[in-house]
Design a protein around this motif. Sequence first.
Motif, PDB file in Angstrom:
ATOM      1  N   UNK A   1       0.844  -1.203   0.000  1.00 19.24           N
ATOM      2  CA  UNK A   1       0.000   0.000   0.000  1.00 19.24           C
ATOM      3  C   UNK A   1       0.873   1.245   0.000  1.00 19.24           C
ATOM      4  N   UNK A   2       1.909   1.242   0.821  1.00 15.89           N
ATOM      5  CA  UNK A   2       2.822   2.389   0.910  1.00 15.89           C
ATOM      6  C   UNK A   2       3.609   2.558  -0.388  1.00 15.89           C
ATOM      7  N   UNK A   3       4.117   1.439  -0.933  1.00 14.18           N
ATOM      8  CA  UNK A   3       4.964   1.514  -2.121  1.00 14.18           C
ATOM      9  C   UNK A   3       4.211   2.045  -3.329  1.00 14.18           C
ATOM     10  N   UNK A   4       3.042   1.516  -3.622  1.00 14.45           N
ATOM     11  CA  UNK A   4       2.325   1.927  -4.827  1.00 14.45           C
ATOM     12  C   UNK A   4       1.877   3.385  -4.750  1.00 14.45           C
ATOM     13  N   UNK A   5       1.559   3.852  -3.555  1.00 16.08           N
ATOM     14  CA  UNK A   5       1.212   5.269  -3.429  1.00 16.08           C
ATOM     15  C   UNK A   5       2.442   6.154  -3.657  1.00 16.08           C
ATOM     16  N   UNK A   6       3.591   5.757  -3.084  1.00 23.11           N
ATOM     17  CA  UNK A   6       4.813   6.526  -3.311  1.00 23.11           C
ATOM     18  C   UNK A   6       5.221   6.512  -4.776  1.00 23.11           C
ATOM     19  N   UNK A   7       5.091   5.357  -5.417  1.00 28.32           N
ATOM     20  CA  UNK A   7       5.518   5.254  -6.813  1.00 28.32           C
ATOM     21  C   UNK A   7       4.618   6.099  -7.724  1.00 28.32           C
ATOM     22  N   UNK A   8       3.339   6.156  -7.427  1.00 33.28           N
ATOM     23  CA  UNK A   8       2.453   7.028  -8.211  1.00 33.28           C
ATOM     24  C   UNK A   8       2.824   8.494  -8.025  1.00 33.28           C
ATOM     25  N   UNK A   9       3.201   8.849  -6.815  1.00 34.60           N
ATOM     26  CA  UNK A   9       3.638  10.236  -6.572  1.00 34.60           C
ATOM     27  C   UNK A   9       4.928  10.537  -7.326  1.00 34.60           C
ATOM     28  N   UNK A  10       5.830   9.544  -7.403  1.00 34.42           N
ATOM     29  CA  UNK A  10       7.071   9.746  -8.155  1.00 34.42           C
ATOM     30  C   UNK A  10       6.774   9.916  -9.640  1.00 34.42           C
TER      31      UNK A  10
END
Length: 544
Positions: free
Chosen positions: A406-415
């Motif tokens: 959950x944390x990773x996919x949200x961060x990657x979308x922000x990147x």
Amino acid sequence: EGLIEFYDSFKEMFEFFCKNTTIHGTIRLVCSDSNRMKTAFWTLLLLASFGMLYWQFALMFSQYWAYPVVLTMSMHSEPKMFPAITICNLDPYRFELVSEHLVRLDRMAEESITFLYGVNTSASLFHMNEKNIRIKDLSNIGNISRSTFRLSQNFSLLRIFEHNNGSGRMHSSVGFRLCNATGGNCFFKTYSSGMDAILEWYRFHYMNIMSQLPVIINISDHEEQIEDMVYSCQYDGEPCRPSDYVHFHHPVFGSCYTFNSKGTDPFWTATKPGIPYGLSLILRAEQKDHIPLLSTVAGVKVMIHNHNQTPFLEHEGFDIRPGIATTIGIQQDEVNRLGGNYGRCTTNGDDVNVKLLYNNSYTLQACLHSCFQHIMVRKCGCGYYYYPLPPGAEYCDYNKQPAWGHCFYQLYNRLRNHHLNCFDQCPKPCRESLYKVTAGTAKWPSVKSQDWVRQALRHQNGYNSTSNRKDIAKVTIFYKQLNYQSVNESPLLSENLLLSSMGSQWSLWFGSSVLSVVEMFELLIDTLVLSLLFCYQRFRSKKT
């Protein structure tokens, strides 16, 4: 008295200046004093000229402080070093420590595909025959305890139906559900293509499984030899040497080899353009299907890049098809950026705030990956498996960090949306070599030559083909031309050009030179001194 001329009045001083200065038009102020209309006209004209002059000065300074650049292109022709070439066999190994978990994951994938599409893939896709799967034993690296890892059932693939407000039809997508540590703020990682969803779902579980491998082992030491992948290697008509390549393992693209990685060996100096003087490889392009759902591509991954540079195969590179001869012509472009006030760039990465996690030279991708990994460790408490780890961190495992996905996919979308500050912290290199690629393909070997070609490979390299499908490929990489294009940034408005433009404007509006400016400063000084003298005289007279 030798430095300052004394006048009886300001009028006398002003008349002397107007009659003797080199500034055009000022003499008309005193020569036409009997005609007030002319005097007023020339006064307004001089004031307007001053206004226009300093308006032009303001425009020039605003343009100068914007630090614009102009691109200049030049062509150079000289012998140069052949670029680094990385090839990968698209076939990562099943390591003995995690082989059981990978088998379970394959069964979960089979069940998910059957649930979604009603297709039984056990025989055609996964090849669960143990004879076809070589398991890599890591027992020689020391005592490794069996982990208590368990595949999570909380990330099942689902078909999701959504109502399309525009057309009124039902739209279906495939994905899996992700939630935070408390079970809230859930969202579905969905794809319109079921194939993309299955591949991403498989990779997500694969990263959790591979995190069980010790980070300290050098996986490259436990792979096959280059002869198992490269049947023939020649550069400039000469056989390649064992010192010409380095070996590393990629978790998705498998066993990889980089030729001419350092770029310091004179053997790799390109002195002539053309196919006969390039790098010619005959490769095994068979898909052994060790981990079939990591990639749906059969062949070889190839990337052309700079020396001492980490090859990011997931972002660049191209695939070589089996049974095909591919010729790749390369043309080099060199970009030189100014940096400083003219734009952000870095020479070697030492002035960048991001601590690089790669041991090679600075690149934009290396900085972005390192920046994201640092943020990932700080926000999610663990590291992304495909990137190197910062000191003291560990790779993500949903048995230990249930909400890391959950944390990773949200961060990657922000990147991807440029909402993380990584793009602000990672400047481009000040000097960069780019390679433009053109490719041509032909069937190889031909129907009439395939028998003796395979026979020659079998006797020389131990090649053994057990199937009718094409499992070899030929690739030739060469310089089309030795001349290369250099694109250099230069200031659009340098200090010399700024002074020259100011002088041109001064001459346009007043027809004078630098000495005229000195005359104006002299007038100001005389005015100041005369004012002080008059004030002093008035003070003395009052005191008396």
